[in-house]
Design an enzyme around this catalytic site. Structure first.
Site, PDB file in Angstrom:
ATOM      1  N   SER A  37      -3.728   7.059 -25.574  1.00 48.33           N
ATOM      2  CA  SER A  37      -3.575   8.167 -26.527  1.00 48.33           C
ATOM      3  C   SER A  37      -4.237   7.861 -27.864  1.00 48.33           C
ATOM      4  CB  SER A  37      -2.095   8.423 -26.823  1.00 48.33           C
ATOM      5  OG  SER A  37      -1.398   8.635 -25.651  1.00 48.33           O
ATOM      6  N   HIS A  90      -0.887  10.754 -16.496  1.00 48.30           N
ATOM      7  CA  HIS A  90       0.395  10.055 -16.539  1.00 48.30           C
ATOM      8  C   HIS A  90       1.278  10.536 -15.393  1.00 48.30           C
ATOM      9  CE1 HIS A  90      -1.178   9.721 -20.629  1.00 48.30           C
ATOM     10  NE2 HIS A  90      -0.439   8.644 -20.755  1.00 48.30           N
ATOM     11  N   TYR A  92       4.297  11.251 -15.538  1.00 55.91           N
ATOM     12  CA  TYR A  92       5.215  12.328 -15.949  1.00 55.91           C
ATOM     13  C   TYR A  92       4.581  13.715 -15.822  1.00 55.91           C
ATOM     14  CZ  TYR A  92       2.773  11.955 -20.482  1.00 55.91           C
ATOM     15  OH  TYR A  92       1.816  11.902 -21.458  1.00 55.91           O
ATOM     16  N   GLU A  93       3.267  13.764 -15.614  1.00 54.68           N
ATOM     17  CA  GLU A  93       2.627  15.071 -15.444  1.00 54.68           C
ATOM     18  C   GLU A  93       2.916  15.661 -14.062  1.00 54.68           C
ATOM     19  OE1 GLU A  93      -1.448  15.376 -17.153  1.00 54.68           O
ATOM     20  OE2 GLU A  93      -1.110  13.296 -17.731  1.00 54.68           O
ATOM     21  N   ALA A 120      -0.852   3.617 -26.201  1.00 56.68           N
ATOM     22  CA  ALA A 120       0.007   3.815 -27.365  1.00 56.68           C
ATOM     23  C   ALA A 120       1.417   3.475 -26.920  1.00 56.68           C
ATOM     24  CB  ALA A 120      -0.064   5.262 -27.808  1.00 56.68           C
ATOM     25  N   MET A 224       4.450   4.944 -21.461  1.00 53.37           N
ATOM     26  CA  MET A 224       4.600   5.753 -20.246  1.00 53.37           C
ATOM     27  C   MET A 224       3.368   5.650 -19.343  1.00 53.37           C
ATOM     28  SD  MET A 224       6.143   9.169 -22.014  1.00 53.37           S
ATOM     29  CE  MET A 224       7.399   9.083 -23.301  1.00 53.37           C
TER      30      MET A 224
HETATM   31  N1  HPA Z   1       8.246   5.543 -26.090  1.00 49.78           N
HETATM   32  C1  HPA Z   1       7.555   5.779 -24.958  1.00 49.78           C
HETATM   33  N2  HPA Z   1       6.249   5.984 -24.936  1.00 49.78           N
HETATM   34  C2  HPA Z   1       5.592   5.965 -26.092  1.00 49.78           C
HETATM   35  C3  HPA Z   1       6.229   5.737 -27.300  1.00 49.78           C
HETATM   36  C4  HPA Z   1       7.644   5.521 -27.302  1.00 49.78           C
HETATM   37  O1  HPA Z   1       8.289   5.318 -28.342  1.00 49.78           O
HETATM   38  N3  HPA Z   1       5.278   5.772 -28.272  1.00 49.78           N
HETATM   39  C5  HPA Z   1       4.101   6.015 -27.655  1.00 49.78           C
HETATM   40  N4  HPA Z   1       4.280   6.137 -26.335  1.00 49.78           N
END
Ligand code: HPA
Length: 289
Positions: A37, A90, A92-93, A120, A224
């Site tokens: 990200s 991802h 989760y998609e 990220a 994630m």
């Molecule tokens: N949690 C999960 N995934 C993330 C976060 C978080 O705090 N920050 C960036 N991706």
């Protein structure tokens, strides 16, 4: 094409994808780079670039999340032929865990031997600040605890063994190389840590108790993504380097104002992405492959 319902694409299907891409692209990549990200700007540093949108590749997983544009960028980075994924899908998609890692197998059959993954992540380690970088030394594939491992299902030995060891996924050679390179670049103002990444399935961010639990078992940052790609990369014999950008601090206390949010994650990515780009390019320049 398999892969949407939890079965991996077959060797021949992956081979066809890789061959079709290579028929349209001149570059012969040896390094693959997955941009997390807000870290896709690395693509702008690629020279002699040739691009291909994920939509142009039949069966390739396409992301639906804002901030995750989807294309493969081929070219030279740090003097090495690379293929860079600008944007990733991802779990989760709603895509199967196997499908999220399909691009890694495609890379393998295009000739990639070394994988760089960036992401990220939320900082659980209380000494980590927003904008810090973390070299990943190990991971916890939490979805794997509940059966969501990208290698679940029939194994094809042409990719790798049935029971691959993952304990040395993030090689010391590449971690040491990153630390050395960061020192020569003289990064100042932000720390570079080395620590443990944990993948949760998402898309909801963690509860306070989940964060406390993860921190107690030795996790430094939570995200994630990444684990499926890394497991599949190690399975097919790639050397892996992983780096997390701490984009927010995970909420570790009950009844506080602070909550995690996606906007904050993207903003931190923009802020620090130049350093991530510089580090990856400099690592490639001096890397022996
Ligand atoms: N949690 C999960 N995934 C993330 C976060 C978080 O705090 N920050 C960036 N991706």
């Amino acid at each position: 094409m398999n892969g949407t319902m939890g079965e991996a694409d077959s060797y021949l299907e992956v081979k066809k994808l890789a061959d079709d891409i290579m028929a349209k692209i001149k570059c012969r990549p040896v390094v693959g780079i997955v941009c997390g990200s807000g870290l896709g700007e690395l693509a702008n540093m690629v020279q002699d670039d040739e691009t291909m949108a994920y939509e142009e590749i039949p069966g390739f997983p396409v992301s639906t999340v804002t901030g995750h544009a989807g294309k493969l960028v081929f070219g030279q980075l740090g003097g090495k032929p690379v293929v860079l994924m600008k944007g990733r899908v991802h779990f989760y998609e709603g895509i199967s865990i196997q499908k999220t890692a399909l691009p890694i197998r495609v890379m393998k059959l295009m000739g990639v031997r070394t994988l760089f993954v960036t992401n990220a992540a939320g900082g659980l380690n209380q000494s980590y600040e927003i904008g810090d970088l973390m070299i990943i030394k190990d991971h916890v594939n939490m979805p794997g605890f509940a059966g969501m491992n990208p290698l679940r299902g029939q194994n094809d030995e042409r990719f790798g063994p049935r029971f691959p060891a993952i304990s040395k996924a993030y090689t010391k050679r590449l971690r040491d190389h990153a630390k050395h390179t960061a020192k020569t670049l003289g990064f100042e103002g932000f720390a570079i840590h080395e620590g443990v990444y944990c993948m949760l399935a998402g898309p909801s961010y963690e509860t306070v108790t989940e964060c406390k639990f993860l921190n107690n078992i030795g996790v430094d940052v939570v995200g994630m993504s990444t684990c499926p790609e890394v497991i599949v990369a190690v399975h097919c014999g790639m050397e892996v380097f992983g780096m997390s950008l701490v984009t927010n601090k995970a909420v570790m206390e009950y009844d506080v104002e602070q909550v995690a949010n996606h906007k904050e994650v993207l903003e931190a990515g923009v802020l620090r992405s130049k350093d991530v780009q510089k580090l990856v390019a400099a690592m490639l320049e001096t890397l022996e492959i």
